[in-house]
Design an enzyme around this catalytic site. Structure first.
Site, PDB file in Angstrom:
ATOM      1  N   ASP A   1      35.511 -35.129  16.222  1.00  0.00           N
ATOM      2  CA  ASP A   1      36.461 -34.967  14.912  1.00  0.00           C
ATOM      3  C   ASP A   1      37.774 -34.497  15.173  1.00  0.00           C
ATOM      4  O   ASP A   1      38.109 -33.321  15.790  1.00  0.00           O
ATOM      5  CB  ASP A   1      35.581 -33.763  14.060  1.00  0.00           C
ATOM      6  CG  ASP A   1      36.317 -33.492  12.881  1.00  0.00           C
ATOM      7  OD1 ASP A   1      37.512 -33.623  12.592  1.00  0.00           O
ATOM      8  OD2 ASP A   1      35.705 -33.034  12.003  1.00  0.00           O
ATOM      9  N   HIS A   2      38.842 -35.211  14.985  1.00  0.00           N
ATOM     10  CA  HIS A   2      40.148 -34.939  15.381  1.00  0.00           C
ATOM     11  C   HIS A   2      40.907 -33.716  14.642  1.00  0.00           C
ATOM     12  O   HIS A   2      41.697 -33.290  15.101  1.00  0.00           O
ATOM     13  CB  HIS A   2      41.075 -36.293  15.304  1.00  0.00           C
ATOM     14  CG  HIS A   2      42.091 -36.310  16.293  1.00  0.00           C
ATOM     15  ND1 HIS A   2      42.708 -35.153  17.345  1.00  0.00           N
ATOM     16  CD2 HIS A   2      42.854 -37.244  16.771  1.00  0.00           C
ATOM     17  CE1 HIS A   2      43.532 -35.691  17.701  1.00  0.00           C
ATOM     18  NE2 HIS A   2      43.828 -37.067  17.668  1.00  0.00           N
TER      19      HIS A   2
END
Ligand code: CAO
Length: 444
Positions: free
Chosen positions: A416-417
């Site tokens: 999850d950036h």
């Protein structure tokens, strides 16, 4: 104040046309060009607007009536000034005719039979910028997926930025009404925001009749597939995913694993690479705690977990299940292998309880037993990363001035950036690969 009659204008050769919607009621203040009713033939839908501003005294027709040219629609009280303007140019009926006549291309164009066959989903534009969907849109042909709505409702939806294809119509034949658009907007605005996302607008898929193209068989989706499908979809669209690929040299690990397998076979324990991966992932999660974390419900804080529970994706005939192995940091490789065997068997026998699938911090999805070189796994929210594992294979690796054959294991880490940066992700996979390459590190 004069009260004026508004009549159905010249609508070409059409007679007994359906009134599908009445858009004004007594007491309403209307502006010139505001739609009063919507008419529908089998080829087109069009609004009949008021030719002048005023206050509606009485509506003389209702939805479901059939009308022809000259039928009385409404009595509208106008100001002296408005009335004077409209009577100087023409009689009341003529004024209406002239006004509505400008909207006629939609109806007249649709009335031409050649247009119906040549361009089933053509939009005919009326002068006020509204559009009529011409033919075919409620019949499942070339217009599949287009919403069934009157021009005034289309304009209303456009003003609010609503994609009509997503609005469920409550009117006759699934027609979308103004109330439907209002309810859609209310419901969209009440969706929760924050970490869970929301307000995403995507066009609905058209309902395709596949049997038109060849034989088909319809199979209902299993309950598991429906639940996991909805979760996968939510995770895919609400989390900004990036996938980092890497390779681990597991040549030495495999020698040791095979030796262990020989020793434990008598006890019925099968040790696959996955047990080592669980242990190595646990080490990496301890070293990089932001991977062992979740965003809180508001999306404002990162909740870092002090326990390490790892989910394992298990392929079952009914769909994907993710049982969780608890406290991986407190278990050895043989114990992990034994537990893996048990939970994957229970998953396939549909014997998992809901609690067996809760509390995971990170997930491993191993397709290595089947094949593949790499893939992009979908994060199992609220976790922030997932490790995909593909099939190991012998590769020439350049070492000390020469190519040597090494057994390389492909790793695919989706993260999850919002929580993890690219540099942190590659540090994680490099560390994981180093640990797998030299499993003595697991004892440190
Ligand atoms: N490379 C090469 N061989 C591998 C391997 C890899 N990465 N991983 C496993 N293998 C081998 C095993 O050693 C075993 O070999 P033997 O039969 O010769 O001993 C064989 O492949 C089969 O392993 P397995 O699949 O039975 O066992 P596992 O521990 O690797 O996996 C489980 C268990 C439950 C994870 C697996 O059966 C499964 O369901 N995988 C699918 C997960 C999935 O669908 N993920 C997709 C999610 S996204 O849609």
């Amino acid at each position: 104040m004069p009260v004026k009659q508004i009549m159905v204008p010249d609508i070409g050769n059409f007679k007994d046309v359906d009134v599908i919607e009445v858009l004004a009621k007594p007491g309403d203040t209307v502006r010139a060009e505001d739609a009063l009713i919507t008419l529908e033939t089998d080829k087109a839908t069009m609004d009949v607007p008021s030719p002048f501003a005023g206050v509606v005294k009485e509506m003389k027709i209702k939805a479901g009536d059939k009308v022809s040219q000259g039928a009385l629609i409404a009595l509208v009280e106008t100001s002296e000034e408005t009335a004077a303007k409209s009577t100087t140019s023409a009689s009341a009926a003529n004024a209406v005719s002239a006004d509505v006549g400008r909207a006629m291309p939609a109806m007249a164009g649709a009335a031409r039979p050649t247009e119906k066959t040549a361009a089933p989903a053509t939009q005919a534009h009326s002068p006020d910028g509204t559009t009529s969907q011409v033919a075919g849109y409620d019949k499942g042909g070339a217009g599949e997926g287009l919403a069934h709505a009157s021009p005034s409702v289309r304009r209303f939806a456009r003003e609010l930025g609503v994609d009509l294809a997503q609005v469920k119509g409550s009117g006759e034949k699934g027609r979308v009404t103004k109330d439907d658009v209002q309810s859609f907007v209310k419901s969209a605005l009440s969706q929760p925001r924050g970490a869970a996302g929301g307000g995403l607008q995507v066009a609905a898929l058209p309902a395709v009749d596949f049997a038109r193209f060849g034989p088909i068989e319809t199979r209902p989706l299993s309950r598991i597939r429906k639940i996991s499908g909805a979760n996968l979809h939510r995770n895919w669209v609400t989390i900004p995913h990036v996938t980092q690929f890497d390779e681990a040299d597991i040549t030495d690990m495999e020698v040791f694993r095979k030796q262990l397998n020989g020793e434990y076979a008598a006890q019925g324990v099968k040790i696959t690479p996955l047990a080592f991966l669980l242990k190595a992932a646990m080490e990496a999660l301890q070293k990089y705690p932001e991977f062992n974390a979740s965003l809180d419900a508001g999306g404002e804080n990162l909740v870092v977990k002090k326990y390490i529970h790892i989910g394992v994706a298990v392929d079952t005939p009914d769909g994907l299940m993710v049982p969780v192995i608890r406290d991986v940091d407190q278990k050895g490789i043989v114990e992990l292998a034994r537990e893996l065997g048990e939970i994957s068997a229970r998953a396939r026998e549909k014997k998992l309880a809901a609690a067996d699938m809760q509390g995971g911090c990170f997930t491993i999805s191993s397709l290595g037993g089947i094949g593949g070189t790499a893939f992009t796994p979908i994060i199992n929210a609220p976790e922030v990363a997932i490790l995909g594992v593909s099939r190991s294979g012998m590769k020439p690796v350049y070492q000390n001035g020469e190519f040597v054959p090494r057994l390389m294991l492909p790793l695919s880490l989706s993260y999850d950036h919002r929580v993890i940066d690219g540099a942190a992700a590659v540090r994680f996979t490099v560390y994981l690969a180093q640990t797998l390459a030299d499993i003595r590190r697991l004892a440190l």
